[in-house]
Write a protein that holds these residues in place. Structure first.
Motif, short mmCIF file in Angstrom:
data_model
loop_
_atom_site.label_atom_id
_atom_site.label_comp_id
_atom_site.label_asym_id
_atom_site.label_seq_id
_atom_site.Cartn_x
_atom_site.Cartn_y
_atom_site.Cartn_z
N VAL A 10 0.84 -1.20 0.00
CA VAL A 10 0.00 0.00 0.00
C VAL A 10 0.87 1.25 0.00
O VAL A 10 0.65 2.19 -0.78
N GLY A 11 1.89 1.27 0.86
CA GLY A 11 2.76 2.44 0.94
C GLY A 11 3.48 2.72 -0.36
O GLY A 11 3.57 3.88 -0.80
N GLU A 12 3.99 1.68 -1.01
CA GLU A 12 4.69 1.87 -2.29
C GLU A 12 3.75 2.41 -3.36
O GLU A 12 4.14 3.25 -4.18
N ARG A 13 2.50 1.94 -3.36
CA ARG A 13 1.52 2.47 -4.31
C ARG A 13 1.26 3.94 -4.05
O ARG A 13 1.19 4.75 -4.97
N LEU A 14 1.15 4.31 -2.77
CA LEU A 14 0.84 5.69 -2.42
C LEU A 14 1.98 6.64 -2.73
O LEU A 14 1.76 7.85 -2.89
N LEU A 15 3.19 6.13 -2.85
CA LEU A 15 4.31 6.98 -3.23
C LEU A 15 4.15 7.54 -4.65
O LEU A 15 4.79 8.54 -5.00
N GLU A 16 3.30 6.91 -5.43
CA GLU A 16 3.09 7.33 -6.82
C GLU A 16 1.90 8.28 -6.97
O GLU A 16 1.62 8.74 -8.08
N THR A 17 1.19 8.59 -5.90
CA THR A 17 0.00 9.42 -6.00
C THR A 17 0.38 10.90 -5.99
O THR A 17 1.47 11.29 -5.56
N ALA A 18 -0.55 11.74 -6.45
CA ALA A 18 -0.25 13.16 -6.67
C ALA A 18 -0.22 13.98 -5.39
O ALA A 18 0.46 15.00 -5.33
N ASP A 19 -0.98 13.60 -4.36
CA ASP A 19 -1.12 14.40 -3.15
C ASP A 19 -0.37 13.72 -2.00
O ASP A 19 -0.90 12.78 -1.39
N PRO A 20 0.84 14.18 -1.67
CA PRO A 20 1.63 13.50 -0.62
C PRO A 20 0.98 13.53 0.75
O PRO A 20 1.13 12.57 1.52
N LEU B 70 -0.06 10.10 2.84
CA LEU B 70 0.37 9.74 4.19
C LEU B 70 -0.82 9.44 5.09
O LEU B 70 -0.81 8.46 5.84
N LEU B 71 -1.88 10.24 4.97
CA LEU B 71 -3.08 9.99 5.77
C LEU B 71 -3.71 8.65 5.40
O LEU B 71 -4.13 7.89 6.28
N GLU B 72 -3.75 8.33 4.11
CA GLU B 72 -4.33 7.05 3.69
C GLU B 72 -3.49 5.89 4.22
O GLU B 72 -4.03 4.87 4.67
N PHE B 73 -2.17 6.04 4.19
CA PHE B 73 -1.31 4.97 4.71
C PHE B 73 -1.59 4.74 6.20
O PHE B 73 -1.73 3.59 6.64
N LEU B 74 -1.67 5.81 6.98
CA LEU B 74 -1.95 5.67 8.41
C LEU B 74 -3.33 5.07 8.65
O LEU B 74 -3.53 4.31 9.59
N THR B 75 -4.27 5.41 7.77
CA THR B 75 -5.62 4.85 7.88
C THR B 75 -5.60 3.35 7.63
O THR B 75 -6.21 2.57 8.38
N VAL B 76 -4.91 2.93 6.58
CA VAL B 76 -4.82 1.50 6.27
C VAL B 76 -4.11 0.74 7.39
O VAL B 76 -4.52 -0.36 7.78
N PHE C 256 9.58 0.29 6.78
CA PHE C 256 10.01 1.51 7.45
C PHE C 256 10.61 2.49 6.44
O PHE C 256 10.38 3.71 6.53
N HIS C 257 11.36 1.97 5.48
CA HIS C 257 11.92 2.83 4.43
C HIS C 257 10.80 3.50 3.63
O HIS C 257 10.89 4.69 3.31
N THR C 258 9.76 2.75 3.33
CA THR C 258 8.62 3.32 2.61
C THR C 258 7.96 4.43 3.43
O THR C 258 7.60 5.48 2.89
N VAL C 259 7.81 4.21 4.73
CA VAL C 259 7.22 5.24 5.60
C VAL C 259 8.07 6.51 5.56
O VAL C 259 7.54 7.63 5.41
N HIS C 260 9.38 6.37 5.66
CA HIS C 260 10.25 7.54 5.61
C HIS C 260 10.07 8.30 4.30
O HIS C 260 10.03 9.55 4.29
N ARG C 261 9.94 7.58 3.20
CA ARG C 261 9.75 8.24 1.90
C ARG C 261 8.41 8.96 1.84
O ARG C 261 8.32 10.08 1.31
N LEU C 262 7.36 8.33 2.38
CA LEU C 262 6.05 8.99 2.40
C LEU C 262 6.11 10.28 3.22
O LEU C 262 5.55 11.31 2.82
N VAL C 263 6.79 10.23 4.35
CA VAL C 263 6.89 11.41 5.22
C VAL C 263 7.76 12.48 4.55
O VAL C 263 7.41 13.68 4.58
N ASP C 264 8.86 12.08 3.92
CA ASP C 264 9.72 13.05 3.24
C ASP C 264 8.94 13.79 2.15
O ASP C 264 9.04 15.02 2.03
N ARG C 265 8.15 13.06 1.38
CA ARG C 265 7.33 13.69 0.33
C ARG C 265 6.34 14.68 0.93
O ARG C 265 6.18 15.81 0.45
#
Length: 199
Positions: free
Chosen positions: A74-84, A88-94, A125-134
Motif C-alpha cells: 500500500v505504501g509503495e503504491r501511495l508513493l506514486e499518487t499526486a497528493d503527498p 500519508l493519511l491514507e497509509f496511516l488509515t490502512v 520503514f523505508h517506505t514510511v520515511h519516503r512517504l513522510v519526506d514527500r
C-alpha cells in the motif's frame, strides 16, 4: 523457514487456508493456539501444516510477514499518487484498519527471530520515511516531523481505544484525525524534544 519456490495450486490454496485459520486461532487464543486446532480450522491434517511451516514459530513469522508486506505494498503504491499529504493519511488509515480488523501485535515479538520479517519490516520503514519526506517537502506536514515519529504513531489510534470499554469500531478514526491534525504545519509550535533515531 519455508521454501521460496512457487507452490502448486493446491499447495498455495492450503497455505492460504492455514494462514487464515492461524490468524483466527491466534486472535482468539493468543500464542497458546495449537497446531492441531489450526489444522482442524483449516480443514487439513497436522502433516499439511508441517509441510508448509516446519515449526509454529515459522507459521507465526509467515503471518507477520504477510501483514507487513501488505502494508508495504500500500505504501509503495501511495508513493506514486499526486497528493503527498493525502497519501500519508491514507497509509496511516490502512495501518490502523489492519490492526483494528485483527490486532495481532502480540505476534510481532514472536516473529522477531525471522530474518524475512526483519528484512520486510526494514523495507516498510523505508517506505514510511519516503512517504513522510514527500509530505514534508510539499508542506503537507510540519517540517520537524520525521519518519521515525510516524512509525511510532502508526499504532497510536488503536492503542488509545484499547482502554475504552465497548468502544465503537470506528472510534480509532477520531484519534487518527487528532494525530494527523497535529502533524499539519498550520499553527504548529516547536516540538520540545528531538526525534528518536530512525528505525
Amino acid at each position: 523457514m519455508t521454501s521460496t519456490r512457487p507452490l502448486r495450486a493446491d499447495a498455495a490454496r492450503n497455505r492460504r487456508l492455514l494462514l487464515a485459520a492461524a490468524t483466527d486461532e491466534f486472535a482468539e487464543r493468543g500464542l497458546d493456539a495449537s497446531v492441531a486446532d489450526i489444522a482442524r480450522r483449516a480443514g487439513v491434517g497436522k502433516g499439511t501444516v508441517f509441510r508448509h511451516f516446519a515449526t509454529k514459530d515459522d507459521l507465526i513469522a509467515a503471518i507477520v510477514l504477510d501483514r507487513i508486506e501488505a502494508l508495504n505494498t500500500v505504501g509503495e503504491r501511495l508513493l506514486e499518487t499526486a497528493d503527498p499529504g493525502a497519501a500519508l493519511l491514507e497509509f496511516l488509515t490502512v495501518a490502523a484498519q489492519q490492526r483494528q480488523q485483527r490486532d495481532l501485535s502480540f505476534l510481532h515479538e514472536a516473529g522477531e527471530l525471522s530474518a524475512d520479517v526483519t528484512r520486510v519490516r526494514a523495507e516498510m520503514f523505508h517506505t514510511v520515511h519516503r512517504l513522510v519526506d514527500r509530505a514534508r517537502e510539499h508542506g503537507a506536514v510540519r517540517a520537524d516531523v520525521t519518519g521515525a515519529d510516524i512509525i511510532l504513531l502508526m499504532c497510536a489510534p488503536n492503542y488509545v481505544i484499547s482502554y475504552v470499554q465497548d468502544a465503537s469500531p470506528d472510534l480509532w478514526r477520531r484519534y487518527l484525525a487528532i494525530i494527523f491534525d497535529g502533524l499539519r504545519p498550520e499553527g504548529a509550535h516547536p516540538l520540545p524534544h528531538p526525534p528518536p533515531a530512525a528505525p
